[in-house]
Design a protein around this motif. Structure first.
Motif, PDB file in Angstrom:
ATOM      1  N   LYS A 725      -1.599  -8.241  -3.313  1.00  0.00           N
ATOM      2  CA  LYS A 725      -0.328  -7.832  -2.718  1.00  0.00           C
ATOM      3  C   LYS A 725       0.808  -8.611  -3.361  1.00  0.00           C
ATOM      4  O   LYS A 725       0.901  -9.821  -3.221  1.00  0.00           O
ATOM      5  CB  LYS A 725      -0.343  -8.075  -1.201  1.00  0.00           C
ATOM      6  CG  LYS A 725      -1.368  -7.231  -0.453  1.00  0.00           C
ATOM      7  CD  LYS A 725      -1.369  -7.548   1.031  1.00  0.00           C
ATOM      8  CE  LYS A 725      -2.414  -6.711   1.770  1.00  0.00           C
ATOM      9  NZ  LYS A 725      -2.469  -7.031   3.215  1.00  0.00           N
ATOM     10  N   GLU A 727       4.563  -9.488  -3.311  1.00  0.00           N
ATOM     11  CA  GLU A 727       5.662  -9.469  -2.343  1.00  0.00           C
ATOM     12  C   GLU A 727       6.925  -8.836  -2.917  1.00  0.00           C
ATOM     13  O   GLU A 727       7.814  -8.434  -2.163  1.00  0.00           O
ATOM     14  CB  GLU A 727       5.938 -10.891  -1.848  1.00  0.00           C
ATOM     15  CG  GLU A 727       4.790 -11.437  -1.005  1.00  0.00           C
ATOM     16  CD  GLU A 727       5.008 -12.868  -0.568  1.00  0.00           C
ATOM     17  OE1 GLU A 727       6.067 -13.464  -0.929  1.00  0.00           O
ATOM     18  OE2 GLU A 727       4.133 -13.420   0.130  1.00  0.00           O
ATOM     19  N   LEU A 729       7.009  -6.034  -4.074  1.00  0.00           N
ATOM     20  CA  LEU A 729       6.892  -4.631  -3.657  1.00  0.00           C
ATOM     21  C   LEU A 729       6.640  -4.527  -2.155  1.00  0.00           C
ATOM     22  O   LEU A 729       6.026  -3.574  -1.680  1.00  0.00           O
ATOM     23  CB  LEU A 729       5.757  -3.951  -4.428  1.00  0.00           C
ATOM     24  CG  LEU A 729       6.031  -3.725  -5.914  1.00  0.00           C
ATOM     25  CD1 LEU A 729       4.757  -3.393  -6.652  1.00  0.00           C
ATOM     26  CD2 LEU A 729       7.052  -2.606  -6.097  1.00  0.00           C
ATOM     27  N   GLU A 732       2.880  -4.301  -0.868  1.00  0.00           N
ATOM     28  CA  GLU A 732       2.050  -3.135  -1.208  1.00  0.00           C
ATOM     29  C   GLU A 732       0.820  -3.583  -1.991  1.00  0.00           C
ATOM     30  O   GLU A 732       0.878  -4.468  -2.826  1.00  0.00           O
ATOM     31  CB  GLU A 732       2.905  -2.180  -2.039  1.00  0.00           C
ATOM     32  CG  GLU A 732       2.151  -1.116  -2.786  1.00  0.00           C
ATOM     33  CD  GLU A 732       3.034  -0.412  -3.826  1.00  0.00           C
ATOM     34  OE1 GLU A 732       2.600  -0.286  -4.978  1.00  0.00           O
ATOM     35  OE2 GLU A 732       4.157  -0.018  -3.462  1.00  0.00           O
ATOM     36  N   GLU A 733      -0.337  -2.964  -1.697  1.00  0.00           N
ATOM     37  CA  GLU A 733      -1.574  -3.324  -2.387  1.00  0.00           C
ATOM     38  C   GLU A 733      -1.616  -2.720  -3.785  1.00  0.00           C
ATOM     39  O   GLU A 733      -1.130  -1.604  -4.012  1.00  0.00           O
ATOM     40  CB  GLU A 733      -2.787  -2.857  -1.586  1.00  0.00           C
ATOM     41  CG  GLU A 733      -3.036  -3.663  -0.315  1.00  0.00           C
ATOM     42  CD  GLU A 733      -4.341  -3.268   0.357  1.00  0.00           C
ATOM     43  OE1 GLU A 733      -4.832  -2.152   0.092  1.00  0.00           O
ATOM     44  OE2 GLU A 733      -4.878  -4.076   1.140  1.00  0.00           O
ATOM     45  N   ASN A 736       0.771  -3.956  -9.231  1.00  0.00           N
ATOM     46  CA  ASN A 736       2.044  -3.447  -9.750  1.00  0.00           C
ATOM     47  C   ASN A 736       3.149  -4.465  -9.519  1.00  0.00           C
ATOM     48  O   ASN A 736       3.001  -5.426  -8.765  1.00  0.00           O
ATOM     49  CB  ASN A 736       2.406  -2.123  -9.078  1.00  0.00           C
ATOM     50  CG  ASN A 736       1.384  -1.032  -9.369  1.00  0.00           C
ATOM     51  OD1 ASN A 736       1.085  -0.755 -10.531  1.00  0.00           O
ATOM     52  ND2 ASN A 736       0.833  -0.443  -8.323  1.00  0.00           N
ATOM     53  N   ARG A 745       9.354   0.287 -11.336  1.00  0.00           N
ATOM     54  CA  ARG A 745       8.016  -0.043 -10.833  1.00  0.00           C
ATOM     55  C   ARG A 745       7.000   0.241 -11.930  1.00  0.00           C
ATOM     56  O   ARG A 745       6.882   1.366 -12.405  1.00  0.00           O
ATOM     57  CB  ARG A 745       7.715   0.795  -9.591  1.00  0.00           C
ATOM     58  CG  ARG A 745       6.381   0.491  -8.920  1.00  0.00           C
ATOM     59  CD  ARG A 745       6.227   1.398  -7.692  1.00  0.00           C
ATOM     60  NE  ARG A 745       4.985   1.165  -6.979  1.00  0.00           N
ATOM     61  CZ  ARG A 745       3.803   1.693  -7.323  1.00  0.00           C
ATOM     62  NH1 ARG A 745       3.726   2.492  -8.388  1.00  0.00           N
ATOM     63  NH2 ARG A 745       2.720   1.441  -6.610  1.00  0.00           N
TER      64      ARG A 745
END
Length: 891
Positions: A725, A727, A729, A732-733, A736, A745
Motif C-alpha cells: 500500500k 500512501e 495513492l 490503494e493496494e 503503483n 499514476r
C-alpha cells in the motif's frame, strides 16, 4: 587459520583415539578473567575470534570486550566474525552464483585469472524452493510435480550444474531431496567442524550463515547460524568477515514439560508471541533451564527455525545429551559424536541438568505445562490465537473488512455440488521446514488421519491438500508406521520434497473455486504448518492465512472452515451420523511416541548416502564447460547482471543526494515479501509484459523466485506486491505510484524508469520495521536498480538494513519521535540529503532539506544506519561485492 594466539591458548584433546587441536576458552580465561558464565552463543563467538586473531581484523581488545560483556551485558564493540561455512537455497542461491559468474567475467575483462573468484569457505546449495503444488490429491502428484519442475527450471538447473563443476568448495544438493534447513539438520550440520592444516587437525564449532532467514533452525542442534542476505553470504564465501556488534543475549528459561495434546507448534507460536512482545530484534536468544531436559531436539529445531518470526538473530540451544542422541539417531558417525562431546565439555559449552545458568542481558521464563493448543494469524506469525478462538478471530476479520452481513451467505461454485462461504479453508498444507523436520508432529498428523478415516471422515472437496516433507526420511518413517495410506485417503499425498506453500508455491486453485473467490471477493483461508503467513504470500486469492501444527492442518481440511470452535464443534459426522470431535481422533502422547520410536539411523544413512547425485532428470542436464559462463542472451531465467559493468573505474566518493523525488511512501511492517518480487507473476504487470515480449506465455511464467537470476524480471517486480500500500495513492493496494510533478499514476517500475531518464534520484519513505521477513537480497538489489539512493524509515529489520548498505543504498532512520506523519511528508516533496562525503562515519546525523509542492522549505535530521566501519568501506565502494572485487582486481 592465521591466529597470532597472543593469549597462548592453543591446546589439544583426544576423542575416539584421535588428537585434535583447538583454541581453549578455559586457557584464555587465565588472561581474560572469569568467562565461564558467558552465554554459550557468545563463547562460540569468542572462540572464533581467538582462532582468527591477526592483529588487524581481529585484535586483543575484541577478546577483552567479550569478556567484559559479563559486566555490562551489552557492548558497542564491533567484531569480525568468520563462519565455518555458507548454506544456500536455490531462490537466493541462483542470484549469488550469477554474481560469482559475473565477477569472473569482470576479472577476465580486467586481464586477471577468473579462477580467483571461488568460494573460500565451504558452500552447500540445496535446490528446495522451486517445486510447486501443481498436482495434488492423488498418487501421481509427486511424479507430475517433479516433471513440471524440471521442465520449468531447466535453464536455472543447467546454470547451477555449471556452477557445481566450475567453482571449488561448492556443492549442490539436487531437487527432490528436501528443504535446506532439514538437510542441514539431518546431514550437513556437524556441531563441531574440523579442518586439516600443516599436518594437524583442528576442531572448532560448526558455524554458518545462510541465504534464508530460517537458517536459525540449526540452532536447535547447538550450531550457531543465522540468515543473511545473499549479498552478505557472497562476501562471506569470498573471505570477507561478517561485521557485527557484540550482541545482547536474551535468556529464555524453560521449565516443566508439555501437556498431553500440546505440540511443538503450539510451543513455538507461544514463544514467538512472547519474544515479539519483549522485543529481540538484532539480539541473540539463548534457551536454558530444566525444561530442556524434556524438549526433544526436533522441538528445539522448531523453536530455532522461527527466530525470524520473533525477530531475533538466532534462537540458540546448547549442546547436551539430547544433542548426541539426535546425532546418533540421524546416522552421524560415532567418531563425530565422541568429538562433539569431548570438545563441548573441554570448552565449557556442554549443558548438564545442574549446570549454573549463564548470565544474560534480560530473561524471560515459560512453564511448558502452560502452553495451550494454538494457531497464528490471519496475517502475522506472532499473532497467536487459542485454538478455540479461531472462529471468533475470523469473525472479527469479517467485521473489520465490512463483510459481517455475509457471514453465512453461500456462493455457488460453478459445476460443483458445493458452495463457498467466508472462512472456507481452500488450502491445507503440511509444508515448510518448521514442522516437517519434527517426527512427533508428522506422526501425530498421520495418526489423526488414521483415526479420521476409521471414523469415516473425509476432506472437504473445496480443500486443496498437500504433504511436502522436508526430507525423504519423512516418507520412510510415515510408511514404516503404516500411516501413509491414511494421509493419502484424505488427500495429503506427497507433492514434493521442498519449501512449497509457505513461500507461495501453493500452485493454482481449481479454476471454478478461484473464480468464485474472485467474483465474490470472498475472504477464504489457508491453514499451513509453516512459519510465514504474511498477506499475499501463500496465494493471491487467499487473504486469511493461519499457521498450525500438521495434525491441525489435517483437522481443518476435514472441517473445511476456520469459522469453527475446534474444542466444541464437530469436525464432521460418521456413518451413523454421529458427531466426531477433534478430541475423538487426537492421538495420545503414548501413540505418538510409539510411532516415533520406529525411526532408526539406517533410514538417514541410506537416504543421505548419495545426497549430491540426483535423479535421472538431474543427471541428464547438459552442462557447458569453462571457467566463465556462456551467457544465453535469449534466456528468460539467467542473465548477466549490470552490477559490475564499471568495476574498472575508481568509485566516486559519496556525495550529497540532490533534489530527490519520493518513489513511494509506506506504512509499518513493510516486509521483504512486499519489496522483493515473490510468488506469482501477473500477466499485466511490468514483469509479465516483459516476459511476454520474449515470447513466454503466462502459463509458463513460473514464479518470481524462480527467475531471480534475471535482473530484468526482478527489477520490474520490485515493490510490485499485490498487497503493498503506497500512501501516495491513499493506501490503494498494488505496486503503483504517482510520478512527480506530473501526478500521473504509473507502476512503480515505470515511474522509476521515467525518473532515471530524467536524471532524478529517488528516495523511499516508510514507517516501523521496514524490511521485516525473509532475507531476500533482491529487496535491496531491486531497490538499487530502480535508482533509489536512500530509504528513510522509523526502524529497519536487521538483514534488510545490512543488504541496503551492501548494495550502496543509504538506510536512514527518523530521529526521536519524528515520523513521516509528524513531518507532513506525503510524497510530493523534493528531498536533498546533506552531510555525505568521504568522511562519512557510522551513526552520523545527516540533514534532509525539504522543498514542498507549495514552494515552502524545511529541514529535519536523520540517523545514518551505516552501523560499522566495514559498512562504511562497502558503501564507499558502491557495495560489498564491489569492495571485494576491487580488492581482487587490485591485487
Amino acid at each position: 587459520m592465521p591466529s597470532l594466539d597472543s593469549l597462548q591458548c592453543r591446546r589439544s584433546l583426544e576423542a575416539a583415539g584421535k588428537t585434535y587441536h583447538y583454541f581453549s576458552l578455559p586457557a584464555a580465561a587465565a588472561t581474560l578473567g572469569e568467562i565461564d558464565r558467558l552465554p554459550v552463543s557468545l563463547k562460540v563467538l569468542l572462540e572464533n575470534l581467538l582462532r582468527w586473531e591477526d592483529g588487524v581484523t581481529v585484535r586483543r581488545e575484541d577478546f577483552v570486550a567479550l569478556a567484559q560483556w559479563l559486566n555490562t551485558r551489552s557492548s558497542e564493540q564491533e567484531i569480525q566474525y568468520r563462519p565455518a561455512r555458507v548454506l544456500m537455497q536455490d531462490f537466493t542461491g541462483v542470484p549469488a552464483v550469477v554474481d560469482l559468474a559475473a565477477m569472473r567475467d569482470a576479472v577476465a575483462r580486467a586481464g586477471g585469472d577468473p579462477q580467483r573468484i571461488n568460494p573460500l569457505s565451504p558452500v552447500d546449495l540445496v535446490i528446495d524452493h522451486s517445486v510447486m503444488v501443481d498436482r495434488f490429491g492423488n498418487d501421481q502428484a509427486f511424479a507430475q510435480n517433479v516433471a513440471i519442475e524440471m521442465q520449468r527450471n531447466g535453464e536455472r538447473y543447467e546454470f547451477l550444474r555449471w556452477g557445481q563443476q566450475a567453482f571449488d568448495n561448492f556443492r549442490v544438493v539436487p531437487p527432490g531431496t528436501g528443504i535446506c534447513h532439514q538437510v542441514n539438520l539431518e546431514y550437513l550440520g556437524q556441531v563441531v567442524w574440523t579442518r586439516d592444516e600443516d599436518g594437524d587437525t583442528y576442531a572448532y564449532p560448526d558455524t554458518l550463515v545462510g541465504t534464508d532467514s530460517h537458517t536459525t533452525m540449526i540452532n536447535g542442534l547447538g550450531v550457531l547460524g543465522w540468515g543473511v542476505g545473499g549479498i552478505e553470504a557472497e562476501a562471506a564465501m569470498l573471505g570477507q568477515p561478517v561485521s557485527m556488534l557484540i550482541p545482547e543475549v536474551i535468556g529464555f528459561r524453560l521449565t516443566g514439560r508439555l501437556n498431553e495434546g500440546v505440540t511443538a507448534t503450539d510451543l513455538v507460536l507461544t514463544v514467538t508471541q512472547m519474544l515479539r512482545k519483549h522485543g529481540v530484534v538484532g539480539k541473540f536468544v539463548e534457551f536454558y533451564g530444566p525444561g530442556l531436559d524434556n524438549l526433544p531436539l526436533a522441538d528445539r529445531a522448531t523453536i530455532g527455525n522461527m527466530a525470524p518470526e520473533y525477530g531475533a538473530t538466532c534462537g540458540f540451544f546448547p549442546v547436551d545429551r539430547i544433542t548426541l542422541d539426535y546425532l546418533r539417531l540421524t546416522g552421524r558417525s560415532e567418531e563425530r559424536i565422541a568429538l562433539v562431546e569431548a570438545y563441548a565439555k573441554a570448552q565449557g559449552m556442554w549443558r548438564e541438568h545442574d549446570s549454573p545458568d549463564p548470565l544474560f542481558t534480560a530473561t524471560l521464563e515459560l512453564d511448558l505445562s502452560q502452553v495451550r493448543p494454538s494457531v497464528a494469524g490471519p496475517k502475522r506469525p506472532q499473532d497467536r490465537v487459542a485454538l478455540g478462538d479461531i472462529g471468533a478471530s475470523f469473525d472479527l476479520l469479517l467485521e473489520t473488512s465490512g463483510r459481517k452481513q455475509q457471514t453465512d451467505t453461500p456462493f455457488v461454485v460453478a459445476g460443483e455440488s458445493f458452495s463457498l462461504k467466508h472462512g472456507a479453508v481452500v488450502i491445507a498444507a503440511i509444508t515448510s521446514c518448521t514442522n516437517t523436520s519434527n517426527p512427533s508432529v508428522l506422526m501425530a498428523a498421520g495418526l489423526l488421519a488414521k483415526k479420521a478415516v476409521e471414523r469415516g471422515l473425509k476432506r472437504q472437496p473445496w480443500v486443496k491438500s498437500s504433504l511436502a516433507p522436508g526430507s525423504k526420511v519423512v516418507t520412510d518413517y510415515l510408511e514404516r508406521a503404516g500411516l501413509t495410506a491414511y494421509l493419502d485417503q484424505l488427500g495429503f499425498n506427497l507433492v514434493g520434497y521442498g519449501c512449497t506453500t509457505c513461500i507461495g508455491n501453493s500452485g493454482p486453485l481449481p479454476d471454478a473455486i478461484g473464480q468464485t473467490i474472485a467474483d465474490n471477493d470472498l475472504i477464504v483461508s489457508s491453514v499451513l504448518s509453516g512459519n510465514r503467513n504474511f498477506e499475499g504470500r501463500v496465494h493471491p486469492l487467499v487473504k486469511a492465512n493461519w499457521l498450525a501444527s500438521p495434525p491441525l492442518v489435517v483437522a481443518f481440511a476435514l472441517a473445511g472452515t476456520t469459522r469453527i470452535d475446534m474444542e466444541r464443534d464437530p469436525l464432521g459426522y460418521d456413518a451413523q451420523n454421529q458427531p466426531v470431535y477433534l478430541r475423538d481422533i487426537w492421538p495420545s502422547s503414548a501413540e505418538i511416541a510409539a510411532a516415533v520410536g520406529r525411526i532408526d539411523g539406517e533410514m538417514f544413512r541410506s537416504r543421505y548416502a548419495d545426497v549430491f547425485t540426483g535423479d535421472d532428470h538431474w543427471q541428464k542436464i547438459a552442462v557447458s564447460a569453462g571457467d566463465t559462463y556462456q551467457w544465453n542472451a535469449g534466456s528468460s531465467y539467467v542473465q548477466n547482471p549490470p552490477f559490475f559493468a564499471d568495476i574498472g573505474q575508481p568509485p566516486a566518493p559519496p556525495a550529497d543526494i540532490e533534489h530527490a523525488r519520493v518513489l513511494a511512501v509506506f506504512g509499518d511492517s513493510i516486509t521483504t515479501d512486499h519489496i522483493s518480487p515473490a510468488g506469482n507473476i501477473k500477466a499485466s504487470s511490468p514483469a509479465g509484459l516483459y516476459l511476454q515480449s520474449l515470447g513466454v506465455q503466462p502459463e509458463d511464467f513460473n514464479s518470481y523466485g524462480s527467475r531471480r537470476g534475471n535482473h530484468e524480471v526482478m527489477m520490474r517486480g520490485t515493490f510490485a506486491n499485490i498487497r503493498i500500500k503506497n500512501e501516495m495513492l491513499g493506501g490503494e493496494e498494488g505496486g503503483n505510484t504517482l510520478h512527480q510533478p506530473s501526478g500521473e499514476r504509473l507502476s512503480i517500475y515505470d515511474a522509476a524508469m521515467r525518473y532515471q531518464a530524467e536524471g532524478v534520484p529517488l528516495v523511499v519513505i516508510a514507517g516501523k520495521e521496514y524490511g521485516t521477513g525473509s532475507s531476500r537480497d533482491w529487496a535491496a538489489k531491486g531497490t538499487n536498480l530502480l535508482g533509489v539512493k536512500a530509504v528513510i524509515a522509523e526502524s529497519f529489520e536487521r538483514i534488510h538494513r545490512s543488504n541496503l548498505i551492501g548494495m550502496g543504498v543509504l538506510a536512514l532512520q527518523f530521529v526521536g519521535e519524528q515520523t513521516r506523519q509528524s513531518l507532513g511528508l506525503n510524497g510530493t516533496e523534493r528531498l536533498s540529503i546533506r552531510g555525505l562525503g568521504a568522511d562519512i562515519r557510522p551513526h552520523q546525523l545527516l540533514t534532509v532539506e525539504v522543498v514542498r509542492s507549495d514552494g515552502s522549505h524545511g529541514t529535519f535530521q536523520v540517523l545514518c544506519r551505516i552501523d560499522t566501519l566495514n559498512e562504511v568501506e562497502y558503501f564507499k565502494a558502491g557495495g560489498i561485492l564491489h569492495h571485494v572485487l576491487r580488492q581482487l582486481i587490485g591485487s
